[in-house]
Design a protein around this motif. Structure first.
Motif, PDB file in Angstrom:
ATOM      1  N   ASP A  31       0.576  -1.211   0.337  1.00 57.95           N
ATOM      2  CA  ASP A  31      -0.186  -0.368  -0.392  1.00 57.95           C
ATOM      3  C   ASP A  31       0.998   1.213  -0.368  1.00 57.95           C
ATOM      4  O   ASP A  31       1.902   1.249   0.879  1.00 57.95           O
ATOM      5  CB  ASP A  31      -0.824  -0.521   1.294  1.00 57.95           C
ATOM      6  CG  ASP A  31      -1.890   0.973   1.444  1.00 57.95           C
ATOM      7  OD1 ASP A  31      -1.739   2.166   1.204  1.00 57.95           O
ATOM      8  OD2 ASP A  31      -3.029   0.728   1.480  1.00 57.95           O
ATOM      9  N   ASP A  87      -6.527  -1.847   4.390  1.00 65.58           N
ATOM     10  CA  ASP A  87      -7.930  -1.937   4.340  1.00 65.58           C
ATOM     11  C   ASP A  87      -9.480  -2.101   5.564  1.00 65.58           C
ATOM     12  O   ASP A  87     -10.075  -2.180   5.379  1.00 65.58           O
ATOM     13  CB  ASP A  87      -8.351  -1.778   3.010  1.00 65.58           C
ATOM     14  CG  ASP A  87      -8.170  -1.186   1.641  1.00 65.58           C
ATOM     15  OD1 ASP A  87      -7.708  -0.081   2.111  1.00 65.58           O
ATOM     16  OD2 ASP A  87      -7.595  -2.343   0.454  1.00 65.58           O
ATOM     17  N   ASN A  90     -12.438  -0.865   6.641  1.00 62.29           N
ATOM     18  CA  ASN A  90     -13.604  -1.153   5.723  1.00 62.29           C
ATOM     19  C   ASN A  90     -14.553  -2.312   6.962  1.00 62.29           C
ATOM     20  O   ASN A  90     -15.739  -1.922   6.120  1.00 62.29           O
ATOM     21  CB  ASN A  90     -13.399  -1.878   4.681  1.00 62.29           C
ATOM     22  CG  ASN A  90     -12.822  -1.280   3.072  1.00 62.29           C
ATOM     23  OD1 ASN A  90     -12.923   0.328   4.049  1.00 62.29           O
ATOM     24  ND2 ASN A  90     -12.345  -1.564   2.568  1.00 62.29           N
ATOM     25  N   TYR A 125      -7.950  -9.975   3.775  1.00 55.17           N
ATOM     26  CA  TYR A 125      -7.285  -8.806   3.709  1.00 55.17           C
ATOM     27  C   TYR A 125      -5.870  -9.219   3.881  1.00 55.17           C
ATOM     28  O   TYR A 125      -5.768 -10.160   4.057  1.00 55.17           O
ATOM     29  CB  TYR A 125      -7.995  -7.829   5.505  1.00 55.17           C
ATOM     30  CG  TYR A 125      -9.658  -7.466   4.985  1.00 55.17           C
ATOM     31  CD1 TYR A 125      -9.124  -6.620   4.479  1.00 55.17           C
ATOM     32  CD2 TYR A 125     -10.450  -8.406   4.873  1.00 55.17           C
ATOM     33  CE1 TYR A 125     -10.396  -5.131   3.924  1.00 55.17           C
ATOM     34  CE2 TYR A 125     -11.856  -7.886   4.559  1.00 55.17           C
ATOM     35  CZ  TYR A 125     -12.361  -5.953   4.813  1.00 55.17           C
ATOM     36  OH  TYR A 125     -12.691  -5.749   4.303  1.00 55.17           O
TER      37      TYR A 125
END
Length: 163
Positions: A31, A87, A90, A125
Motif C-alpha cells: 500500500d 483496508d 472497511n 484482507y
C-alpha cells in the motif's frame, strides 16, 4: 561480581514488536500510503498471531472506533501509530476486539486488540501490521527482517538527546 545478580536495567528508548510474525521493511508493504512513508517512518510485520500488544510503556492516546488502529505515546513523548492490516477500516470493527480504551496506561506486552485473522484472511484482507512513527524528530533505526516475537523482539529504537 555482584552485577550478575542485579536486575538488568531496561532500555526505555526502544519499541518491541506489537505482534509475532515476519518482519518486513515498510517499503515492502502493499500500500503506497505506508510504503512511501506518507504516514511516517516505521516497520511492518506480517502476523502469524491474533493478539496485538503494546510496543512500550505509555499511554494509549487514541483507539479508532473500527479498532483497526491505535496510537500511543511513550514516557519520552515519542508517538507511535499501529495500523492493523490494509483496508481493514472497511470492516467497521467486525473481527476486532479491544482490551483497552484511549487514556489507558499500558506496559510493553499488554494486550490492546485481538483480531480474527482467520475470517479476515478468508475475506481477502492483507493483515500486515505497521508500526509507524509520524513526525518523529528523533533518529530512528528499525529491524527490517527476521522473525518478531510480540512484546519481546525489539524492532525500533531511537536516540535520545545527548546519547
Amino acid at each position: 561480581m555482584f552485577k550478575l545478580f542485579s536486575k538488568k536495567e531496561e532500555n526505555t528508548n526502544d519499541f518491541a514488536a506489537v505482534v509475532s510474525g515476519k518482519i518486513i521493511p515498510l517499503t515492502a508493504v502493499n500500500d503506497d500510503v505506508f510504503s512511501k512513508g506518507m504516514m511516517g517512518t516505521g516497520v511492518a510485520i506480517v502476523p502469524d498471531d491474533d493478539v496485538i500488544v503494546a510496543p512500550c510503556d505509555g499511554e494509549v492516546t487514541m483507539l479508532f472506533p473500527t479498532m483497526h488502529a491505535f496510537g500511543m505515546k511513550n514516557e519520552d513523548g515519542v508517538e507511535i501509530l499501529v495500523h492493523i492490516g490494509i483496508d481493514t477500516v472497511n470492516k467497521q470493527g467486525v473481527g476486532f476486539k479491544k482490551f483497552v480504551d484511549a487514556g489507558t496506561t499500558v506496559h510493553r506486552g499488554d494486550k490492546i486488540i485481538r483480531m480474527n485473522s482467520y475470517d479476515l484472511k478468508q475475506e481477502g484482507y492483507d493483515l500486515t501490521t505497521m508500526m509507524l512513527f509520524p513526525g518523529c524528530e528523533k533518529k530512528m533505526s528499525f529491524t527490517t527482517d527476521g522473525y518478531a516475537k510480540k512484546g519481546k523482539t525489539i524492532v525500533a529504537e531511537y536516540k535520545k538527546e545527548g546519547e
